[in-house]
Design an enzyme around this catalytic site. Structure first.
Site, PDB file in Angstrom:
ATOM      1  N   SER A 230      52.264  61.543  62.124  1.00  0.00           N
ATOM      2  CA  SER A 230      51.826  60.200  62.528  1.00  0.00           C
ATOM      3  C   SER A 230      50.318  60.269  62.775  1.00  0.00           C
ATOM      4  O   SER A 230      49.750  61.367  62.883  1.00  0.00           O
ATOM      5  CB  SER A 230      52.551  59.779  63.809  1.00  0.00           C
ATOM      6  OG  SER A 230      52.151  60.624  64.865  1.00  0.00           O
ATOM      7  N   GLY A 282      58.968  56.977  62.008  1.00  0.00           N
ATOM      8  CA  GLY A 282      58.453  58.114  61.238  1.00  0.00           C
ATOM      9  C   GLY A 282      59.582  58.864  60.547  1.00  0.00           C
ATOM     10  O   GLY A 282      59.463  59.278  59.389  1.00  0.00           O
ATOM     11  N   ASP A 283      60.698  59.049  61.247  1.00  0.00           N
ATOM     12  CA  ASP A 283      61.855  59.752  60.677  1.00  0.00           C
ATOM     13  C   ASP A 283      62.392  58.976  59.469  1.00  0.00           C
ATOM     14  O   ASP A 283      62.687  59.553  58.421  1.00  0.00           O
ATOM     15  CB  ASP A 283      62.997  59.856  61.702  1.00  0.00           C
ATOM     16  CG  ASP A 283      62.542  60.455  63.026  1.00  0.00           C
ATOM     17  OD1 ASP A 283      61.588  61.240  63.013  1.00  0.00           O
ATOM     18  OD2 ASP A 283      63.162  60.132  64.057  1.00  0.00           O
TER      19      ASP A 283
HETATM   20  N1  ADP Z   1      55.339  47.432  63.063  1.00  0.00           N
HETATM   21  C1  ADP Z   1      55.564  47.919  61.844  1.00  0.00           C
HETATM   22  N2  ADP Z   1      55.629  47.103  60.775  1.00  0.00           N
HETATM   23  C2  ADP Z   1      55.875  47.567  59.535  1.00  0.00           C
HETATM   24  N3  ADP Z   1      56.079  48.885  59.255  1.00  0.00           N
HETATM   25  C3  ADP Z   1      56.030  49.758  60.276  1.00  0.00           C
HETATM   26  C4  ADP Z   1      55.768  49.328  61.624  1.00  0.00           C
HETATM   27  N4  ADP Z   1      55.767  50.419  62.416  1.00  0.00           N
HETATM   28  C5  ADP Z   1      56.028  51.475  61.615  1.00  0.00           C
HETATM   29  N5  ADP Z   1      56.176  51.089  60.327  1.00  0.00           N
HETATM   30  C6  ADP Z   1      56.476  51.941  59.163  1.00  0.00           C
HETATM   31  O1  ADP Z   1      57.003  53.178  59.622  1.00  0.00           O
HETATM   32  C7  ADP Z   1      56.116  54.263  59.291  1.00  0.00           C
HETATM   33  C8  ADP Z   1      56.095  55.256  60.437  1.00  0.00           C
HETATM   34  O2  ADP Z   1      55.620  54.640  61.603  1.00  0.00           O
HETATM   35  P1  ADP Z   1      54.625  55.360  62.624  1.00  0.00           P
HETATM   36  O3  ADP Z   1      54.553  54.499  63.830  1.00  0.00           O
HETATM   37  O4  ADP Z   1      53.352  55.663  61.933  1.00  0.00           O
HETATM   38  O5  ADP Z   1      55.383  56.749  62.902  1.00  0.00           O
HETATM   39  P2  ADP Z   1      56.018  57.394  64.234  1.00  0.00           P
HETATM   40  O6  ADP Z   1      57.320  56.696  64.466  1.00  0.00           O
HETATM   41  O7  ADP Z   1      56.217  58.819  63.866  1.00  0.00           O
HETATM   42  O8  ADP Z   1      55.001  57.189  65.332  1.00  0.00           O
HETATM   43  C9  ADP Z   1      54.764  53.613  58.985  1.00  0.00           C
HETATM   44  O9  ADP Z   1      54.025  54.399  58.068  1.00  0.00           O
HETATM   45  C10 ADP Z   1      55.193  52.285  58.394  1.00  0.00           C
HETATM   46  O10 ADP Z   1      55.537  52.449  57.041  1.00  0.00           O
HETATM   47  O1  LIP Z   2      60.078  57.799  66.474  1.00  0.00           O
HETATM   48  P1  LIP Z   2      59.893  59.031  65.640  1.00  0.00           P
HETATM   49  O2  LIP Z   2      58.587  59.717  65.893  1.00  0.00           O
HETATM   50  O3  LIP Z   2      60.151  58.817  64.189  1.00  0.00           O
HETATM   51  O4  LIP Z   2      61.013  60.124  66.089  1.00  0.00           O
HETATM   52  C1  LIP Z   2      61.573  60.133  67.407  1.00  0.00           C
HETATM   53  C2  LIP Z   2      61.220  61.423  68.091  1.00  0.00           C
HETATM   54  O5  LIP Z   2      59.815  61.466  68.210  1.00  0.00           O
HETATM   55  C3  LIP Z   2      61.844  61.478  69.476  1.00  0.00           C
HETATM   56  O6  LIP Z   2      61.584  62.735  70.096  1.00  0.00           O
HETATM   57  C4  LIP Z   2      63.345  61.304  69.417  1.00  0.00           C
HETATM   58  O7  LIP Z   2      63.845  61.298  70.740  1.00  0.00           O
HETATM   59  C5  LIP Z   2      63.676  60.011  68.700  1.00  0.00           C
HETATM   60  O8  LIP Z   2      65.069  59.834  68.620  1.00  0.00           O
HETATM   61  C6  LIP Z   2      63.078  59.990  67.317  1.00  0.00           C
HETATM   62  O9  LIP Z   2      63.613  61.012  66.522  1.00  0.00           O
END
Ligand code: ADP
Ligand code: LIP
Length: 402
Positions: A230, A282-283
Site C-alpha cells: 500500500s 489490498g487483499d
Molecule cells: N475508496 C475506494 N474507491 C475505489 N477503489 C478503492 C478504494 N479504496 C481502495 N480501492 C481499491 O483497492 C486497492 C487497495 O486499496 P488500498 O487502500 O491502497 O490498500 P490497503 O487496503 O492495503 O490499505 C486500491 O488500489 C484500489 O484499487
Molecule cells: O485491509 P488490508 O490491508 O487489505 O488487509 C487487512 C490486514 O491488514 C489486517 O491485518 C487484517 O486484520 C484484515 O482482515 C485484512 O486482511
C-alpha cells in the site's frame, strides 16, 4: 515514464532448477494437455498461505463490527469467484479453537488448520477524520497471534502460482522460501514481510513497519514475481531498489494503483466505489490481480481487475459477498476480451505492456462496478451505523447497531 512495450519477468524458480523440469512434466500430465495441436484444457492450482483472523472494528472507542479477517479470507473469496474455469486453490491457514467463522452459514471458504493457540485477532481503530487516499485510515493492533505457518505445513506438491499473504508475521522467511520452490510464480503482500508488533506475552501490540531490506525476506525478492504494497507500506519496501528485483505494485486507495518494474512503470485507473469499510481492499486487489494473470492478461491489464475487486471490497463490511450477476458480467467481459485464458502463469514470462484492450476492458468493468454500487444502495438498511455509511445485514458479520 511510459510503460515499456515488452518487459519480461523470469519465473520464481530458477530455469535450470531440476525441480522446475520435474514440475513441467508433472503439470503436463496432471492437466492432460493434449499434444499434437489439440486444444489444451489447462488446470491451474494456486496456493494461498496466510492465516484467517478475527477483526474487531472500533470507532470512537466503540466496537462497531466483528468480522472474519485475514488476507487469506479476502484473497480466497476473490480467487474462488473470479478465476477462470479449471483454476483451483489450496489455502494454508491456522486458527485456534476459538475460531468464530468455521461453522457459520458463510464460513471461511477453505478449512484452516486448528492450533492450540488462539486465533490471530486484530483491533482496527478508525478515525472520524476523512483519510486521504494515501494516508492511514485505521490503526491496527494485534491482540492475539496464532502459531506461525512452517515450511512443513505446506502441501507436498507443486503449484502454478502462490500468494504469500500473512497478516501477523505468520509466513516465516523459510516458509516463503519453500513456497518459492513449490510455486512457479509467487506474489507477495508486503504486509507479510514488514510488519512488527510492539509485543506482550500473548502476541498483542500495535502494528509497526520495518524496512524490508533489514528483514530476512529481502534476499528472496529476486525469486518473487510480484510484490504488492500500500502507499503507507511503500516507503518501507523501498520501491526503487525492489523494482530491480521484481515487479512492485503500489496501491493508492481510491486513486487506483501503480506498477513499477525494471525499465518501466504504469498507472492503472480506479473504479467507483461507495466506501463503507476499507478492510481487505489490498487483499482483494492482490487476488483480483492474480486472477487477471490467470485469465492471461498482462500485468498492467490484470491490475484493472485488482482495482475492480479492491473497489468491490470497500463497498461492504468484512469479506464481501459478490452479486452473481456482477460476477457473470465480469467473466463475460473477460471471455470476450481474451481468447485464451490461463497462459501467463504457465508460460515462461509475464508481460507488462498495457494492451490495446485496456481502455475497453476498463470501460466494461466500470459498468460492472456500477452494478456493485447499485446492489449496495438497494440492500443497505439505514439501521446500522458502521464505519462510514451503512451495510446490508449479513450473518458473517456481527454489526453493532448505532
Ligand atoms: N475508496 C475506494 N474507491 C475505489 N477503489 C478503492 C478504494 N479504496 C481502495 N480501492 C481499491 O483497492 C486497492 C487497495 O486499496 P488500498 O487502500 O491502497 O490498500 P490497503 O487496503 O492495503 O490499505 C486500491 O488500489 C484500489 O484499487
Ligand atoms: O485491509 P488490508 O490491508 O487489505 O488487509 C487487512 C490486514 O491488514 C489486517 O491485518 C487484517 O486484520 C484484515 O482482515 C485484512 O486482511
Amino acid at each position: 515514464m511510459a510503460p515499456s512495450p515488452a518487459a519480461a519477468m523470469p519465473l520464481a524458480a530458477e530455469p535450470d532448477d531440476p525441480e522446475v523440469v520435474e514440475v513441467e512434466i508433472e503439470e503436463e500430465e496432471e492437466r492432460g494437455v493434449k499434444k499434437g495441436g489439440g486444444v489444451a484444457e489447462l488446470e491451474v492450482e494456486g496456493l494461498v498461505v496466510g492465516s484467517y483472523c478475527h477483526d474487531v472494528l472500533l470507532r470512537g472507542g466503540r466496537v462497531v463490527g466483528e468480522t472474519l479477517g485475514g488476507a487469506a479470507a479476502f484473497v480466497s473469496n476473490v480467487l474462488d469467484a473470479a478465476s477462470p474455469a479449471g483454476a483451483s486453490l489450496a489455502v494454508v491457514s491456522k486458527v485456534g479453537h476459538d475460531f468464530a467463522y468455521a461453522t457459520a452459514a458463510a464460513p471461511a471458504r477453505h478449512r484452516p488448520v486448528l492450533c492450540a493457540s488462539p486465533t490471530t485477532s486484530f483491533h482496527a481503530r478508525f478515525s472520524d477524520d476523512a483519510a486521504s487516499a494515501h494516508a492511514p485510515d485505521r490503526q491496527l493492533r494485534r491482540v492475539h497471534a496464532c502459531d506461525p505457518i512452517y515450511p512443513a505445513d505446506l502441501p507436498d506438491r507443486h503449484f502454478a502460482y502462490g500468494l504469500a499473504v500473512g497478516v501477523a508475521g505468520e509466513v516465516l522467511p523459510e516458509t516463503l522460501e519453500r513456497m518459492i520452490r513449490l510455486c512457479r510464480a509467487v506474489l507477495v503482500d508486503a504486509q507479510a514481510m514488514i510488519r512488527a508488533f510492539d509485543g506482550d506475552a500473548k502476541g498483542g501490540g500495535a502494528v509497526r513497519h520495518v524496512a524490508l531490506e533489514a528483514t530476512p525476506y529481502a534476499r528472496l525478492l529476486p525469486r518473487v514475481a510480484f510484490l504488492k504494497a500500500s502507499s503507507e507500506e511503500a516507503p518501507y519496501v523501498g520501491v526503487e531498489t525492489a523494482r530491480r528485483r521484481c515487479c512492485v505494485i503500489v496501491t493508492e486507495g481510491r486513486d487506483g494503483c501503480r506498477l513499477y518494474w525494471d525499465g518501466g512503470e504504469a498507472r492503472v485507473a480506479p473504479f467507483p466505489a461507495v466506501q463503507v469499510d476499507p478492510t481487505g481492499a489490498g487483499d482483494s486487489f492482490l487476488a483480483g490481480f492474480a486472477s487477471g494473470l490467470l485469465w492471461g492478461l498482462s500485468a498492467t491489464d490484470a491490475a484493472l481487475l485488482g482495482n475492480f475487486f479492491g473497489a468491490a471490497a470497500v463497498s461492504q463490511v468484512g469479506v464481501p459477498t459478490f452479486d452473481p450477476k456482477m460476477l457473470q458480467a465480469v467473466k463475460q467481459i473477460l471471455e470476450k476480451a481474451i481468447k485464451r485464458p490461463c497462459t501467463h502463469l504457465n508460460g515462461n514470462t509475464f508481460t507488462f505492456q498495457r494492451s490495446n484492450i485496456h481502455d475497453e476492458l476498463h470501460k466494461s468493468l466500470q459498468e460492472a462496478a456500477m452494478l456493485v454500487c447499485e446492489q449496495k444502495q438497494v440492500n443497505s438498511p439505514a439501521t446500522y451505523n458502521v464505519l462510514a455509511l451503512v451495510h446490508p445485514g449479513h450473518f458473517r458479520i456481527r454489526l453493532i447497531p448505532g
